[in-house]
Scaffold this active site. Structure first.
Site, PDB file in Angstrom:
ATOM      1  N   LYS A  54      -2.594  -6.534   3.480  1.00  0.00           N
ATOM      2  CA  LYS A  54      -1.401  -5.682   3.645  1.00  0.00           C
ATOM      3  C   LYS A  54      -1.826  -4.265   4.016  1.00  0.00           C
ATOM      4  O   LYS A  54      -1.243  -3.628   4.909  1.00  0.00           O
ATOM      5  CB  LYS A  54      -0.580  -5.665   2.353  1.00  0.00           C
ATOM      6  N   GLN A  98       2.128  -5.980  -6.511  1.00  0.00           N
ATOM      7  CA  GLN A  98       1.674  -7.337  -6.213  1.00  0.00           C
ATOM      8  C   GLN A  98       1.885  -8.246  -7.426  1.00  0.00           C
ATOM      9  O   GLN A  98       1.452  -7.934  -8.530  1.00  0.00           O
ATOM     10  CB  GLN A  98       0.188  -7.297  -5.821  1.00  0.00           C
ATOM     11  N   ASP A 121      10.031  -4.901  -0.934  1.00  0.00           N
ATOM     12  CA  ASP A 121       9.932  -6.341  -1.203  1.00  0.00           C
ATOM     13  C   ASP A 121      11.326  -6.957  -1.380  1.00  0.00           C
ATOM     14  O   ASP A 121      11.482  -8.175  -1.324  1.00  0.00           O
ATOM     15  CB  ASP A 121       9.130  -6.569  -2.492  1.00  0.00           C
TER      16      ASP A 121
END
Ligand code: NAD
Length: 291
Positions: A54, A98, A121
């Site tokens: 990422k 994460q 997200d």
């Protein structure tokens, strides 16, 4: 094999290139780059790989990447304090924590602490609610990527029968909401569904997000259907999806491979969401069809 292979790598590269162009324009307009902060707690090797890729993709798209690592022993309050700092940091447009978090940390509380306008997200309940009610918010990256692949392949989706297998907050539920918004007739199948083949027999679109290797038999697919395989399962034969690829490819109209299908779209959509967050925070308008 009759099915066309839906090439997620090429679609993702095109999306990343569009994001890169718009990020450069954002820099010219505002004097700063869009910024994405990624938080990794502990040292789960798979998570570390995801975070690294990422970060690389963020920088390659001309954005700022901020990586924050906390030890597996970090407390809930330390993690919350970091999220608070990122919420207050003007250089940070998007925040991603994460998952999964190490045992003992409450992921829901952490997600709810993220400023919804930086929640790239799309996991914050505010963004889930915005999606459910048709307001602008952030849509989780994996289902957003699936929708883009479907639109690339099929154009207008309205009136099509879609079956989403899986009802997780990360994939299944937002996928069903997106397909409903796109005017599909949507069925959500899950672990308690009776007679899944019966539902699949009339599905023009199948999205499989189950987490069981090769769970969907080729013979269950309606001839000509478009099959999106979200599954990523590590097996002795390597990485496989939730769909029996060979069986399904001989009957479907189009299918995503694993790897090289949905996976690459997920990171590209994360960059896209970060770019959108940066524009909204700067009060700039991003044309809906620009990206
Ligand atoms: P999850 O475990 O949270 O959800 C799985 C869902 O499958 C559940 O809702 C459950 O009801 C359903 N299910 C289980 N058994 C079933 C059965 N027998 N029949 C029908 N439905 C059944 O998983 P998730 O987070 O939604 O992920 C699903 C898969 O997608 C996993 O393989 C995961 O690795 C993969 N994934 C890929 C990406 C990507 O970027 N490509 C992103 C997220 C998840």
């Amino acid at each position: 094999m009759t099915a066309q292979i839906i090439d997620g790598k090429t679609a993702a590269a095109a999306l990343r290139a569009r994001v890169g162009t718009l990020a450069a324009q954002f820099l010219a307009d505002t004097g700063r780059r869009p910024g994405l902060a990624v938080v990794l707690v502990g040292d789960d090797p798979a998570s570390a790989v995801y975070v690294r890729s990422k970060g690389k993709a963020t920088v390659a798209a001309g954005m700022e990447s901020f990586e924050h690592r906390l030890p597996a022993t970090a407390s809930q309050s330390e993690l919350i304090a970091l999220v608070d700092r990122l919420n207050a940091d003007d250089a940070v447009d998007g925040i991603l924590v994460q998952l999964p978090l190490p045992m003992g940390l409450d992921a829901d509380a952490v997600i709810q602490r993220i400023d919804p306008d930086k929640d790239v997200d799309g996991f914050h309940p505010m963004n889930a609610g915005r999606l459910a009610t048709g307001l602008h918010g952030f849509v989780p990256c994996t289902p957003l990527g699936c929708l883009m692949l479907l639109r690339d392949r099929l154009g207008d989706l309205s009136g099509l029968d879609a079956v989403v297998i899986g009802r997780s907050n990360i994939v299944g539920k937002p996928m069903a909401a997106l397909l409903t918004q796109a005017s599909c007739t949507v069925t959500i199948a899950h672990s308690r569904t009776h007679n899944l083949p019966h539902h699949l027999a009339r599905a023009d679109i199948v999205v499989a997000a189950v987490g069981i290797p090769r769970f969907v038999h080729g013979g269950w697919i309606k001839p000509g259907a478009t099959v999106i395989d979200v599954g990523i399962n590590r097996t002795d034969d390597g990485l496989v999806g939730d769909v029996d690829f060979e069986g399904a490819a001989s009957i479907a109209g189009a299918i995503t491979p694993v790897p090289g299908g949905v996976g690459p779209m997920t990171i590209a959509c994360l960059l896209r969401n970060t770019l959108v967050a940066a524009h909204r925070r700067a009060g700039l308008v991003l044309a809906a069809d620009a990206i």
